[in-house]
Design a protein around this motif. Structure first.
Motif, PDB file in Angstrom:
ATOM      1  N   GLY A   1       0.818  -1.206   0.000  1.00 21.46           N
ATOM      2  CA  GLY A   1       0.000   0.000   0.000  1.00 21.46           C
ATOM      3  C   GLY A   1       0.852   1.255   0.000  1.00 21.46           C
ATOM      4  N   LEU A   2       0.174   2.387  -0.046  1.00 20.16           N
ATOM      5  CA  LEU A   2       0.817   3.697  -0.032  1.00 20.16           C
ATOM      6  C   LEU A   2       1.684   3.873   1.218  1.00 20.16           C
ATOM      7  CD1 LEU A   2       0.661   6.627  -1.432  1.00 20.16           C
ATOM      8  CD2 LEU A   2      -1.065   7.115   0.304  1.00 20.16           C
ATOM      9  N   ARG A   3       2.675   4.745   1.135  1.00 22.09           N
ATOM     10  CA  ARG A   3       3.512   5.033   2.294  1.00 22.09           C
ATOM     11  C   ARG A   3       2.650   5.622   3.418  1.00 22.09           C
ATOM     12  NH1 ARG A   3       3.221   9.157  -0.977  1.00 22.09           N
ATOM     13  NH2 ARG A   3       3.002  11.240  -0.055  1.00 22.09           N
ATOM     14  N   GLY A   4       2.989   5.278   4.653  1.00 22.41           N
ATOM     15  CA  GLY A   4       2.374   5.917   5.808  1.00 22.41           C
ATOM     16  C   GLY A   4       0.934   5.540   6.090  1.00 22.41           C
ATOM     17  N   VAL A   5       0.464   4.383   5.601  1.00 15.27           N
ATOM     18  CA  VAL A   5      -0.922   3.990   5.856  1.00 15.27           C
ATOM     19  C   VAL A   5      -1.037   2.906   6.931  1.00 15.27           C
ATOM     20  CG1 VAL A   5      -1.781   4.662   3.588  1.00 15.27           C
ATOM     21  CG2 VAL A   5      -0.875   2.353   3.916  1.00 15.27           C
ATOM     22  N   GLY A   6       0.101   2.460   7.494  1.00 16.87           N
ATOM     23  CA  GLY A   6       0.047   1.534   8.621  1.00 16.87           C
ATOM     24  C   GLY A   6       0.572   0.143   8.361  1.00 16.87           C
ATOM     25  N   LYS A   7       1.335  -0.072   7.307  1.00 18.27           N
ATOM     26  CA  LYS A   7       1.814  -1.422   6.984  1.00 18.27           C
ATOM     27  C   LYS A   7       2.757  -1.956   8.064  1.00 18.27           C
ATOM     28  CE  LYS A   7       3.583  -0.205   3.054  1.00 18.27           C
ATOM     29  NZ  LYS A   7       3.253   1.241   3.147  1.00 18.27           N
ATOM     30  N   THR A   8       3.827  -1.223   8.331  1.00 20.28           N
ATOM     31  CA  THR A   8       4.802  -1.679   9.329  1.00 20.28           C
ATOM     32  C   THR A   8       4.198  -1.667  10.720  1.00 20.28           C
ATOM     33  OG1 THR A   8       6.553  -0.729   7.944  1.00 20.28           O
ATOM     34  CG2 THR A   8       7.128  -1.330  10.186  1.00 20.28           C
TER      35      THR A   8
END
Length: 399
Positions: A45-52
């Motif tokens: 997904g897009l950067r900064g959307v909560g993946k990590t």
């Protein structure tokens, strides 16, 4: 203690705190309840959307002692308790059961071989060793191939979570062996709500329109929004006032072009007034705004008109109520065909400005051509002579 930035200070610690990704957190929590955990996951997904962040909460949950020992807590809550020894070790950064790798700087075959050697060893406490590999698309093809056998037949105690912003760069042989979760772009209202919660916790006074502007600038990324909010708080600080965050201060910091200037462009088109159009172009140039950025936002402005025309509603227009009302009024004055032709022209010009010289003249010329597009639509429309004694009306661009 040194200052901790907002993006780290308010980083979610539970599944419930992760914004706008309920389709993923619900699936993971149900997997925990059912005991059906996979060995490989891809979070894209897009950067900064909560993946990590989601990967860390997941890694924390699979070894939470309360989830392991308390069936009722597992069934009803399914969140890391934050109180057991495993959760405390995780929060302190001393847990040996969770390993994070940055594939951007550790992307060679030797790095993957070292990871494969470590995978053989089981967890010291808890049930699983979780390996979070960030920016996994940066691995070389040879590194992916070296990892393939381990991913196909992993030890029972190992869970791999791959985070990436470019899913298409992951080989199909890797992707097919993992469960894939696509993280959504975070809606503006959810970003605005979270920023308001942060401001309330920090005891900062803020105007709702200011937070909406921050959210729009972030373009669906919660981390970007929180980083911008940090800047805005510092910029708004004034020893002689309470440091309240206003729309005006945010617009000044972000070098934001007000919506009035985009309406000035469409008004000049409707009035067939090249002088006003040139005045608007000169305002952008002389005040140091980026022409490319202005054209991109003008395209968004025309897109908003198009949405209102097709939906008869402003529900897809992310603007304050007063601006939405203006879109409702102006949408009926254009035809959808005219708006789409203007968008096509601006898209073409936006591409040209990146590679061509004399961008100032090309920028001015593009704005003047918008008038030409609309004028041609009126001239070629069927003419109807007014009846005797009737006053000839000004043409309206809605046919």
């Amino acid at each position: 203690m040194s200052y901790q930035v907002i993006a780290r200070k308010y980083r979610p610690a539970t599944f419930a705190d992760i914004t706008a990704q309920e389709h993923i957190t619900r699936t993971i929590q149900n997997s925990l309840r059912m005991g059906r955990l996979g060995h490989g996951y891809i979070f894209s997904g897009l950067r900064g959307v909560g993946k990590t962040t989601a990967a860390r909460v997941f890694a924390k949950a699979v070894n939470c002692q309360r989830i392991i020992d308390d069936p009722e807590y597992l069934r009803m809550v399914t969140e890391p308790c934050g109180e057991c020894e495993s959760c405390r070790d995780f929060d302190a950064g001393t847990s040996l059961n969770i390993a994070e790798f940055d594939a951007a700087s550790n992307n060679s075959v030797d790095d993957i071989r070292m990871l494969r050697e470590n995978v053989r060893y089981g967890p010291q406490k808890g049930r699983y060793r979780v390996y979070i590999i960030d920016e996994v698309h940066m691995l070389s093809i040879a590194a992916f191939n070296a990892f393939l056998k381990t991913l196909e037949e992993p030890p029972a105690h190992a869970i791999f979570i791959f985070a990436t912003t470019e899913l298409h760069k992951i080989p199909a042989t890797i992707a097919s062996r993992c469960q894939r979760f696509n993280f959504k772009r975070i809606p503006l209202q959810d970003i605005q709500k979270q920023l308001q919660t942060i401001c309330d916790a920090e005891e900062i006074s803020v105007e709702p329109d200011a937070l909406q502007l921050v959210g729009r600038k972030a373009q669906g990324s919660m981390r970007d929004a929180q980083s911008i909010l940090d800047q805005v708080i510092a910029f708004s600080f004034d020893r002689e006032s309470d440091g309240a965050i206003s729309y005006t201060k945010v617009a000044e910091l972000l070098n934001y072009i007000d919506d009035d200037h985009f309406f000035a462009v469409t008004d000049a088109v409707l009035d067939s007034n090249p002088a006003n159009m040139i005045d608007t172009a000169q305002f952008i140039i002389q005040n140091g705004y980026d022409e490319q950025d202005f054209l991109e936002k003008l395209i968004e402005h025309l897109r908003n008109l198009l949405m209102v025309q097709n939906l008869r509603s402003t529900r897809l227009v992310e603007r304050p109520d007063a601006v939405r009302e203006r879109y409702l009024q102006d949408a009926s004055r254009f035809s959808p065909e005219t708006v789409m032709q203007m968008i096509d022209l601006l898209l073409h010009t936006s591409k040209e400005l990146k590679f061509q010289f004399e961008y100032r003249f090309r920028f001015e010329l593009a704005l003047l051509k918008l008038i030409d597009i609309a004028t041609v639509k009126v001239v070629t429309a069927p003419a109807h002579e007014p009846a005797s004694g009737q006053q000839k009306k000004k043409p309206v661009l809605n046919r």
